[in-house]
Design an enzyme around this catalytic site. Structure first.
Site, PDB file in Angstrom:
ATOM      1  N   GLU A  47       0.722   5.171  -2.929  1.00  0.00           N
ATOM      2  CA  GLU A  47       0.566   4.895  -1.485  1.00  0.00           C
ATOM      3  C   GLU A  47      -0.062   6.123  -0.803  1.00  0.00           C
ATOM      4  O   GLU A  47       0.235   7.253  -1.198  1.00  0.00           O
ATOM      5  CB  GLU A  47       1.972   4.656  -0.895  1.00  0.00           C
ATOM      6  CG  GLU A  47       2.041   4.503   0.616  1.00  0.00           C
ATOM      7  CD  GLU A  47       3.479   4.596   1.161  1.00  0.00           C
ATOM      8  OE1 GLU A  47       4.286   5.388   0.616  1.00  0.00           O
ATOM      9  OE2 GLU A  47       3.778   3.875   2.119  1.00  0.00           O
ATOM     10  N   LYS A 127       0.801  -3.263   4.192  1.00  0.00           N
ATOM     11  CA  LYS A 127       2.264  -3.141   4.015  1.00  0.00           C
ATOM     12  C   LYS A 127       3.029  -3.979   5.035  1.00  0.00           C
ATOM     13  O   LYS A 127       2.793  -3.870   6.240  1.00  0.00           O
ATOM     14  CB  LYS A 127       2.639  -1.665   4.131  1.00  0.00           C
ATOM     15  CG  LYS A 127       4.071  -1.311   3.765  1.00  0.00           C
ATOM     16  CD  LYS A 127       4.210   0.217   3.805  1.00  0.00           C
ATOM     17  CE  LYS A 127       5.573   0.714   3.426  1.00  0.00           C
ATOM     18  NZ  LYS A 127       5.635   2.205   3.478  1.00  0.00           N
ATOM     19  N   CYS A 172       5.404   0.895  -1.441  1.00  0.00           N
ATOM     20  CA  CYS A 172       6.599   1.720  -1.245  1.00  0.00           C
ATOM     21  C   CYS A 172       7.855   0.964  -0.841  1.00  0.00           C
ATOM     22  O   CYS A 172       8.534   0.402  -1.675  1.00  0.00           O
ATOM     23  CB  CYS A 172       6.314   2.852  -0.274  1.00  0.00           C
ATOM     24  SG  CYS A 172       7.601   4.114  -0.382  1.00  0.00           S
TER      25      CYS A 172
END
Ligand code: CDV
Length: 305
Positions: A47, A127, A172
């Site tokens: 990331e 995300k 993540c």
């Protein structure tokens, strides 16, 4: 014909704020070349691979904020990575901060892409689970202002086909949520690529600091096993601007077993020969969704309020 892919997880050591994109991209190319020498067909980076994990700071100056974001991909600084990958015939995936104009507005996302060997972006994911907080909080030793810098992605997890296999991307904090893996698997994903930046210190619950390593593998191994997925978890690790980031980059088989794991918190390549057909060991047996899953018994799972 067996579907075996040599996948490399390219863990990155820390990116300091003063490091230029050029320097960081050169490190990424060096990792890619090493992976290629070892026979890798796909290289997966973490990331926010191109910058430091800047949400640890509260920055008000918009031009300073903009300096962490990419407005085009590839851009001038990232083009050498795409070019080298094309020369090597390598596919790759990495995360970055994305600034984009859509429907007349400017949006900031925490984004990841999958790039084929001809340098085409074949999958883009923004995300969904944005952790942290949206305003400066003075009590913290360092900030986690992801909610200040990024809007959550508006598209669900999706898949792209490469090497005769279905790939999906997550970023993540997504890895901690069981829904991530289940949604991917229901959409036919066989391999999940997940980059992360995880500080060893979790300010809201410091008594869990010693569990960071455990929770990292726990959620990804469970996600792999319970959904019959290969999971490639890739860290940006080490001491970044005074903040210790977790390493433990790993490649996890659909059985939940760790097939390869990093042994440092620096730039490091690990590889595994991933037999994608091993997905069936789980999906055609213990977690055969069609035969054993009871979605009508889980009505709250898809309720939005
Ligand atoms: N980059 C992240 O999403 N980090 C979060 C932490 C800091 C809560 C994570 O889930 O690892």
């Amino acid at each position: 014909m067996s579907r075996e892919i040599v996948i490399a997880a390219a863990q990155m050591g820390p990116n300091q704020r003063a490091d230029s994109r050029r320097k960081i991209v050169q490190r990424m190319i060096a990792l890619m070349e090493k992976a290629a020498r070892c026979g890798a067909q796909l290289v997966v980076y973490p990331e926010l691979a191109l910058t430091t994990f800047f949400p640890r700071w509260y920055i008000k100056d918009t031009s300073e904020i903009d300096s962490f974001f990419e407005t085009e991909m590839p851009g001038a600084d990232t083009a050498p990575l795409f070019t080298r990958a094309r020369e090597l015939g390598i596919t790759f995936s990495f995360g970055f901060a994305e600034k984009t104009e859509q429907a007349g507005g400017v949006h900031h996302f925490n984004t990841s892409v999958l790039v084929d060997k001809n340098s085409n972006i074949i999958l883009r994911y923004r995300k969904i689970h944005i952790p942290g907080h949206s305003q400066y909080e003075s009590w913290r030793p360092f900030q986690h202002l992801e909610k200040f810098y990024f809007k959550p992605g508006t598209e669900p997890f999706s898949t792209a086909r490469l090497f005769d296999a279905e790939f999906s991307l997550a970023i993540c904090n997504d890895r901690r949520w069981p829904e991530t893996y289940r949604e991917m698997a229901l959409r036919g994903a066989e391999i999940a690529l997940i980059g992360y930046n995880t500080p060893m210190h979790y300010a809201p619950m410091p008594s869990h600091d010693h569990l960071q390593s455990f929770h990292n593998h726990l959620c990804m191994q469970a996600g792999a096993y319970q959904n019959g997925l290969w999971v490639i978890g890739v860290a940006k690790a080490g001491l970044e601007e005074g903040c210790q980031l977790l390493g433990q980059t790993c490649i996890i088989a659909p059985t939940g077993e760790i097939a390869a794991q990093a042994s440092s918190t620096d730039d490091e390549v690990i590889l595994a020969l991933c037999d994608i057909d091993r997905v069936k060991e789980i999906r055609e047996n213990v977690f055969n969704f069609k035969h054993h899953r009871r979605p009508e018994m889980y009505p709250l799972l898809s309720r939005t309020s």
